[in-house]
Design a protein around this motif. Structure first.
Motif, PDB file in Angstrom:
ATOM      1  N   SER A   2       0.826  -1.204   0.000  1.00 23.67           N
ATOM      2  CA  SER A   2       0.000   0.000   0.000  1.00 23.67           C
ATOM      3  C   SER A   2       0.865   1.260   0.000  1.00 23.67           C
ATOM      4  O   SER A   2       0.674   2.172  -0.807  1.00 23.67           O
ATOM      5  N   ALA A   3       1.833   1.289   0.921  1.00 21.06           N
ATOM      6  CA  ALA A   3       2.711   2.463   1.013  1.00 21.06           C
ATOM      7  C   ALA A   3       3.534   2.639  -0.259  1.00 21.06           C
ATOM      8  O   ALA A   3       3.737   3.756  -0.742  1.00 21.06           O
ATOM      9  N   PHE A   4       3.996   1.527  -0.816  1.00 19.69           N
ATOM     10  CA  PHE A   4       4.810   1.590  -2.032  1.00 19.69           C
ATOM     11  C   PHE A   4       4.019   2.121  -3.221  1.00 19.69           C
ATOM     12  O   PHE A   4       4.473   3.025  -3.943  1.00 19.69           O
ATOM     13  N   THR A   5       2.831   1.566  -3.465  1.00 18.12           N
ATOM     14  CA  THR A   5       2.061   1.989  -4.636  1.00 18.12           C
ATOM     15  C   THR A   5       1.605   3.439  -4.506  1.00 18.12           C
ATOM     16  O   THR A   5       1.566   4.171  -5.505  1.00 18.12           O
ATOM     17  N   ARG A   6       1.262   3.879  -3.308  1.00 18.55           N
ATOM     18  CA  ARG A   6       0.911   5.285  -3.113  1.00 18.55           C
ATOM     19  C   ARG A   6       2.121   6.182  -3.396  1.00 18.55           C
ATOM     20  O   ARG A   6       1.984   7.233  -4.027  1.00 18.55           O
ATOM     21  N   ARG A   7       3.278   5.738  -2.952  1.00 20.91           N
ATOM     22  CA  ARG A   7       4.487   6.530  -3.184  1.00 20.91           C
ATOM     23  C   ARG A   7       4.787   6.633  -4.682  1.00 20.91           C
ATOM     24  O   ARG A   7       5.228   7.679  -5.161  1.00 20.91           O
ATOM     25  N   MET A   8       4.567   5.559  -5.418  1.00 23.70           N
ATOM     26  CA  MET A   8       4.881   5.550  -6.849  1.00 23.70           C
ATOM     27  C   MET A   8       3.793   6.200  -7.687  1.00 23.70           C
ATOM     28  O   MET A   8       3.933   6.331  -8.903  1.00 23.70           O
ATOM     29  N   GLN A   9       2.680   6.582  -7.047  1.00 28.23           N
ATOM     30  CA  GLN A   9       1.626   7.396  -7.681  1.00 28.23           C
ATOM     31  C   GLN A   9       1.123   6.813  -9.006  1.00 28.23           C
ATOM     32  O   GLN A   9       0.997   7.524 -10.005  1.00 28.23           O
ATOM     33  N   GLY A  10       0.871   5.515  -8.986  1.00 28.09           N
ATOM     34  CA  GLY A  10       0.238   4.920 -10.158  1.00 28.09           C
ATOM     35  C   GLY A  10       1.171   4.230 -11.124  1.00 28.09           C
ATOM     36  O   GLY A  10       0.698   3.586 -12.074  1.00 28.09           O
ATOM     37  N   ARG A  11       2.478   4.336 -10.931  1.00 30.68           N
ATOM     38  CA  ARG A  11       3.399   3.633 -11.828  1.00 30.68           C
ATOM     39  C   ARG A  11       3.332   2.125 -11.602  1.00 30.68           C
ATOM     40  O   ARG A  11       3.677   1.344 -12.501  1.00 30.68           O
ATOM     41  N   PHE A  12       2.920   1.716 -10.399  1.00 25.62           N
ATOM     42  CA  PHE A  12       2.795   0.302 -10.069  1.00 25.62           C
ATOM     43  C   PHE A  12       1.409   0.046  -9.490  1.00 25.62           C
ATOM     44  O   PHE A  12       0.851   0.884  -8.779  1.00 25.62           O
ATOM     45  N   GLU A  13       0.893  -1.117  -9.797  1.00 21.95           N
ATOM     46  CA  GLU A  13      -0.414  -1.544  -9.308  1.00 21.95           C
ATOM     47  C   GLU A  13      -0.287  -2.960  -8.755  1.00 21.95           C
ATOM     48  O   GLU A  13       0.490  -3.765  -9.268  1.00 21.95           O
ATOM     49  N   VAL A  14      -1.025  -3.254  -7.696  1.00 25.05           N
ATOM     50  CA  VAL A  14      -0.991  -4.586  -7.084  1.00 25.05           C
ATOM     51  C   VAL A  14      -2.345  -5.265  -7.290  1.00 25.05           C
ATOM     52  O   VAL A  14      -3.393  -4.697  -6.960  1.00 25.05           O
ATOM     53  N   ILE A  15      -2.300  -6.486  -7.827  1.00 26.79           N
ATOM     54  CA  ILE A  15      -3.493  -7.303  -8.022  1.00 26.79           C
ATOM     55  C   ILE A  15      -3.449  -8.440  -7.009  1.00 26.79           C
ATOM     56  O   ILE A  15      -2.468  -9.180  -6.945  1.00 26.79           O
ATOM     57  N   LEU A  16      -4.492  -8.579  -6.205  1.00 26.48           N
ATOM     58  CA  LEU A  16      -4.582  -9.646  -5.217  1.00 26.48           C
ATOM     59  C   LEU A  16      -5.623 -10.660  -5.659  1.00 26.48           C
ATOM     60  O   LEU A  16      -6.735 -10.281  -6.059  1.00 26.48           O
ATOM     61  N   ARG A  17      -5.257 -11.943  -5.596  1.00 21.93           N
ATOM     62  CA  ARG A  17      -6.190 -13.028  -5.893  1.00 21.93           C
ATOM     63  C   ARG A  17      -5.959 -14.151  -4.897  1.00 21.93           C
ATOM     64  O   ARG A  17      -4.834 -14.415  -4.506  1.00 21.93           O
ATOM     65  N   GLY A  18      -7.020 -14.816  -4.459  1.00 17.33           N
ATOM     66  CA  GLY A  18      -6.858 -15.972  -3.591  1.00 17.33           C
ATOM     67  C   GLY A  18      -7.802 -15.970  -2.410  1.00 17.33           C
ATOM     68  O   GLY A  18      -8.908 -15.433  -2.479  1.00 17.33           O
ATOM     69  N   ARG A  19      -7.326 -16.564  -1.298  1.00 18.31           N
ATOM     70  CA  ARG A  19      -8.146 -16.736  -0.107  1.00 18.31           C
ATOM     71  C   ARG A  19      -7.568 -15.918   1.035  1.00 18.31           C
ATOM     72  O   ARG A  19      -6.546 -16.283   1.633  1.00 18.31           O
ATOM     73  N   PRO A  20      -8.197 -14.791   1.379  1.00 16.79           N
ATOM     74  CA  PRO A  20      -7.707 -13.998   2.514  1.00 16.79           C
ATOM     75  C   PRO A  20      -7.920 -14.737   3.830  1.00 16.79           C
ATOM     76  O   PRO A  20      -8.947 -15.389   4.035  1.00 16.79           O
ATOM     77  N   ALA A  21      -6.940 -14.627   4.723  1.00 19.94           N
ATOM     78  CA  ALA A  21      -7.080 -15.139   6.090  1.00 19.94           C
ATOM     79  C   ALA A  21      -7.713 -14.016   6.905  1.00 19.94           C
ATOM     80  O   ALA A  21      -7.023 -13.134   7.413  1.00 19.94           O
TER      81      ALA A  21
END
Length: 390
Positions: A215-234
């Motif tokens: 979260s902190a990384f993608t906010r810092r990079m201001q849209g240059r990177f995006e994180v996609i999450l898939r699976g089973r959250p604990a």
């Protein structure tokens, strides 16, 4: 045909279906039994109708112990019509306890295999509870004719120095099971103009620290990177997981996926695979070689690991991937911030140069596993003959 009774702690875990498929492909007949984490019963896995031992809950070990006690009382009834197996494979410590009881029921000549693919944090505590758990594992482990584990670090850091299980070892990495010749789709070489680089975090989503870091990384990079999450959250590890992710401008959760059916598609939609896990930092998370490492590399996603972990060591040995020096958004920005088409192409080329067998488990591996299990049966029969002749 070798008859294998496979005891598992979670019938709903995709790893259960993969191991059943592997045993069947290797030529074994599988009888399946275990607990489940899902509320719904599991009608069948790989064409096998499992013996349902009840529901347990993630992160609630006391409840799991109570479920094991209840299951022990019901084994005589639940397995009354189950034909004697040639081998019992017990996934995790609680199932090893049930395997010991079932061997009494089926006969002492049935070999037991202890399959341990994670070291539970309770086993690593230095208090009375931790000592009691390790003592129980040593006692139950005396019945094991073979120990199956998935990472050399589990042996090096836990089993060998502590003397937990005195049995031969089979290292069975968490590779992608592929029984056909289908080729995986490749990830995009570079994102289109104006589109972000994409990091995929797939599988068991249990690491709150990873979520915060990304979260902190993608906010810092201001849209240059995006994180996609898939699976089973604990959900026991997060406070309102979906709402937290939905509030992030450069992260999104796209729900569960089918394994292995969807692997090529989901990894083919990202550039990097997040293989870092701080869930049990310094312990199990430092030692494991996770499924997502093999899945991502098989399908062309460049892995990101943590320096000083077994996964990081693996990447260094293979000469591939990216290793994060410290768990911070600043360090991740240094690692990825200068990524461009040329450097990404170099990472992809090193990954593509690796033999496919580095990442996949094929038909030959399945047959080798079943042959190893069959050898346990033959060895036990030979021992019985020697005892009878003495």
């Amino acid at each position: 045909m070798l008859r294998v009774l496979y005891l598992v702690h979670d019938l709903s875990d995709p790893a259960t279906a993969r191991r059943v498929a592997m045993l069947q492909a290797g030529g074994a007949e599988v009888v399946l039994a275990g607990f489940r984490r899902s509320r719904e019963s599991i009608p069948e896995i790989g064409g096998v109708r499992p013996v349902d031992l009840g529901m347990t809950h993630d992160g609630r070990f006391a409840q799991r112990l109570a479920a094991i006690a209840r299951a022990k009382l019901a084994l005589g009834t639940k397995f009354k019509h189950i034909r004697k197996p040639d081998v019992i494979v017990a996934r995790n410590l609680e199932m090893l306890a049930l395997a010991r009881r079932l061997r009494t029921q089926f006969g002492s000549d049935v070999p037991i295999v202890y399959e341990c693919l994670d070291i539970h944090r309770l086993l690593l505590r230095q208090d009375a509870a931790g000592r009691a758990m390790r003592m129980a594992e040593r006692r139950l482990g005396r019945a094991a004719a073979l120990l199956i584990t998935s990472s050399p670090a589990f042996l090096r850091e836990y089993f060998e120095p502590r003397g937990q299980v005195d049995a031969p070892v089979l290292l069975l990495e968490n590779k992608v099971l592929e029984l056909s010749d289908m080729q995986p789709a490749s990830v995009p070489n570079v994102p289109p103009l104006g589109e972000p680089w994409k990091i995929g975090w797939f599988g068991a989503l249990r690491c709150r620290r990873s979520l915060e870091l990304l979260s902190a990384f993608t906010r810092r990079m201001q849209g240059r990177f995006e994180v996609i999450l898939r699976g089973r959250p604990a959900y026991s590890e997060f406070h309102d997981f979906e709402t937290t992710v939905a509030a992030e401008p450069y992260m999104r959760f796209e729900g569960p996926y089918r394994n292995p059916d969807d692997l090529a598609a989901i990894y083919g939609a990202v550039h990097f695979a997040w293989t870092i896990d701080f869930f049990e930092a310094g312990l199990n998370s430092k030692w494991l070689l996770p499924n997502r490492l093999y899945e991502g590399c098989r399908h062309g996603a460049v892995p990101i690991a943590m320096e000083g972990t077994e996964t990081g060591r693996f990447l260094t040995q293979q000469g591939i991937g990216l290793s994060l020096l410290e768990p911070s958004a600043d360090a991740l920005a240094v690692l990825l911030g200068s990524m461009d088409a040329t450097s990404f192409a170099e990472h992809r080329a090193r990954l593509s140069a690796k033999p496919t067998e580095t990442w996949i488990c094929g038909l030959g591996d399945c047959r080798a596993l079943v042959a190893r299990l069959a050898g346990l049966k033959r060895a036990r029969a030979a021992d019985a003959l020697l005892e009878a002749a003495a």
